[in-house]
Design a protein around this motif. Structure first.
Motif: not given
Ligand code: MTE
Length: 352
Positions: A37-42, A86, A140, A153, A182, A187, A195, A198, A200-201, A221
Motif C-alpha cells: 500500500f502506497y505511503i504519503r507522509n509530510h 494521492c 505528526d 498535519y 497508515h 485515521r 487521500g 484522510s 492519519k494518527w 491542496y
Molecule cells: N495524515 C497525516 N497525519 N499526515 C500526513 O502526512 N498525508 C495525507 C493523508 N493523511 C498525511 C495524512 C496524504 S497527502 C495522503 S495521500 C494519505 O494520507 C496517504 O495515506 P497512506 O500513507 O496511508 O497511503
C-alpha cells in the motif's frame, strides 16, 4: 529518534519523510495488501503512546468528549472498501514539470476499512447549532519550507460532510488493526476524496464556526492555475476520472500472439462505466472487460485481450468514461502544484 519503516516492496520516492508508491505491476488482487500500500507522509512518523492516546472532540460542542481506544473499539463499526489516491499521483507526467514528489502511476491503493462513523462521535459530543466545519489533527508535526513555525498535519471538512454516514474514523485496514504507517491507532477515511483528506494518527477533532485556514487546507491542496497573478484557487476534493495500464509497461517488448492489457479505473464522482483501449495512438478504440464488480469508492480492474499478428511499434492508450458521459481527455489540467493528473495514458510497446 527518527523512525524509518521503509518497505522494500514499494517504489521509494523519498526516504524522509517516507514516501513510497505501489508498484502497479503487483496489482494481482483488487485489495492492496499492507506491504504494498502506497505511503504519503509530510513529516517523520509520530511517536504514539497507547498508554495516553485518546481521541478528543472539542470546540463548538456541548459535551466535549475524550474517547480511549478500547471505547472506540466497543462502538458500532462499519466496513467500507475505499481506494485512496494521492492528488499528486502521476505528477511526473505533467508537461511542463511541476514541483513536488515525482510520483509515477502508483500513489494509489485500495483497502477495506472498518471503524466508527464520525457522525456517531459528533452526535455524542452534541455539536452546537452555529458549527460550520470540523478540523482533524494528526499527531505528526514538522516545519515547512515556505513559512516559519511548526505545524501538525491538520485538515478540515464541512459539518455536512463530517456527518455523512460514509465518513469514518477507521481502526482497521483489511481486517487487521490499522498499521502504524497508515495511521494507527485511528485515521479519518473520506471516501471518494483524494487521500489528503484522510488524516492519519488522528488524535484531535475540533468543531469550529469559521473556515479553517491551515496551510494543508488553503496553501497546499488547491488547484492553482495562475502562478503569477492572484487567484482564488479551487480546493482539491473528489478523485477525478482516471484509468491506468498496469501491464504492459511503457517501452516493453512483446511477442506476437495474445497479449493481455490490463489495469485500473476510478472516479470519486460518477461511476466509471466504460474503459477503452487503442493500439493505434487513439484512432480507433475498443471496449475492455471488467475484472471487478462496481463498488462505490473503489477502483475497478479491467482487462483486454490483444491479438497481435504484425510486428512493429504500437502506441497504446487507455481512457475511461463515467455514467455522466464524462471522458478522459488527451490534455492534463496543468496547475502549479501538479495535482489531479488524469490525462489519457499513453505507452509505447514493440512487438517482435
Ligand atoms: N495524515 C497525516 N497525519 N499526515 C500526513 O502526512 N498525508 C495525507 C493523508 N493523511 C498525511 C495524512 C496524504 S497527502 C495522503 S495521500 C494519505 O494520507 C496517504 O495515506 P497512506 O500513507 O496511508 O497511503
Amino acid at each position: 529518534m527518527v523512525t524509518l519503516l521503509y518497505s522494500p516492496h514499494l517504489i521509494t520516492r523519498r526516504i524522509m519523510p517516507e514516501n513510497q508508491e505501489f508498484p502497479m505491476l503487483s496489482l494481482s488482487s483488487r485489495i492492496t495488501p499492507e506491504h504494498l500500500f502506497y505511503i504519503r507522509n509530510h513529516f517523520p512518523y509520530p511517536h504514539v503512546d497507547m498508554r495516553t492516546w485518546g481521541l478528543s472532540i472539542e470546540g463548538c460542542v456541548n459535551k466535549p468528549r475524550y474517547f480511549r481506544y478500547h471505547e472506540l473499539l466497543k462502538m458500532p463499526q462499519v466496513t467500507l472498501p475505499v481506494t485512496l489516491e494521492c492528488v499528486g499521483d502521476k505528477r511526473s507526467f505533467f508537461q511542463p514539470k511541476t514541483r513536488g514528489e515525482q510520483w509515477g502511476l502508483g500513489a494509489i491503493s485500495h483497502a477495506v476499512w472498518t471503524g466508527v462513523r464520525l457522525q456517531d462521535l459528533l452526535l455524542a459530543a452534541d455539536v452546537q447549532r452555529h458549527a460550520h466545519e470540523v478540523t482533524f489533527e494528526g499527531m505528526d508535526k514538522g516545519v515547512r519550507t515556505d513559512m516559519p513555525g511548526v505545524f501538525s498535519y491538520k485538515r478540515s471538512l464541512s459539518l455536512e460532510h463530517s456527518l455523512h454516514p460514509d465518513t469514518i474514523v477507521a481502526l482497521y485496514m483489511n481486517g487487521k488493526p490499522l498499521p502504524y504507517r497508515h495511521g494507527y491507532p485511528a485515521r479519518l477515511i473520506v471516501p471518494g476524496w483524494y487521500g489528503m483528506a484522510s488524516v492519519k494518527w488522528l488524535h484531535r477533532i475540533v468543531v469550529i464556526e469559521e473556515n479553517f485556514q491551515g496551510p494543508y487546507q488553503v496553501v497546499d491542496y488547491v488547484y492553482d492555475r495562475k502562478p503569477l497573478t492572484p487567484s482564488s484557487p479551487e480546493p482539491v476534493s473528489t478523485i477525478r476520472l482516471n484509468s491506468t495500464i498496469a501491464e504492459p509497461t511503457d517501452q516493453e517488448v512483446l511477442a506476437k500472439g495474445e497479449n493481455w492489457v490490463w489495469g485500473t479505473a476510478i472516479s470519486g464522482r460518477d461511476p466509471v462505466d466504460l474503459v477503452e483501449i487503442s493500439t493505434d495512438n487513439g484512432n480507433t478504440w475498443l471496449a475492455a472487460s471488467w475484472m471487478d464488480q462496481y463498488e462505490a469508492y473503489s477502483w475497478r480492474r479491467w482487462c483486454w485481450k490483444w491479438r497481435v499478428t504484425e510486428s512493429g511499434t504500437y502506441d497504446l492508450k487507455v481512457r475511461a468514461k463515467d455514467t455522466a458521459g464524462n471522458m478522459q481527455s488527451e490534455m492534463a489540467d496543468w496547475n502549479v502544484k501538479g495535482y489531479g493528473y488524469n490525462a489519457i495514458q499513453h505507452i509505447r510497446v514493440y512487438v517482435n
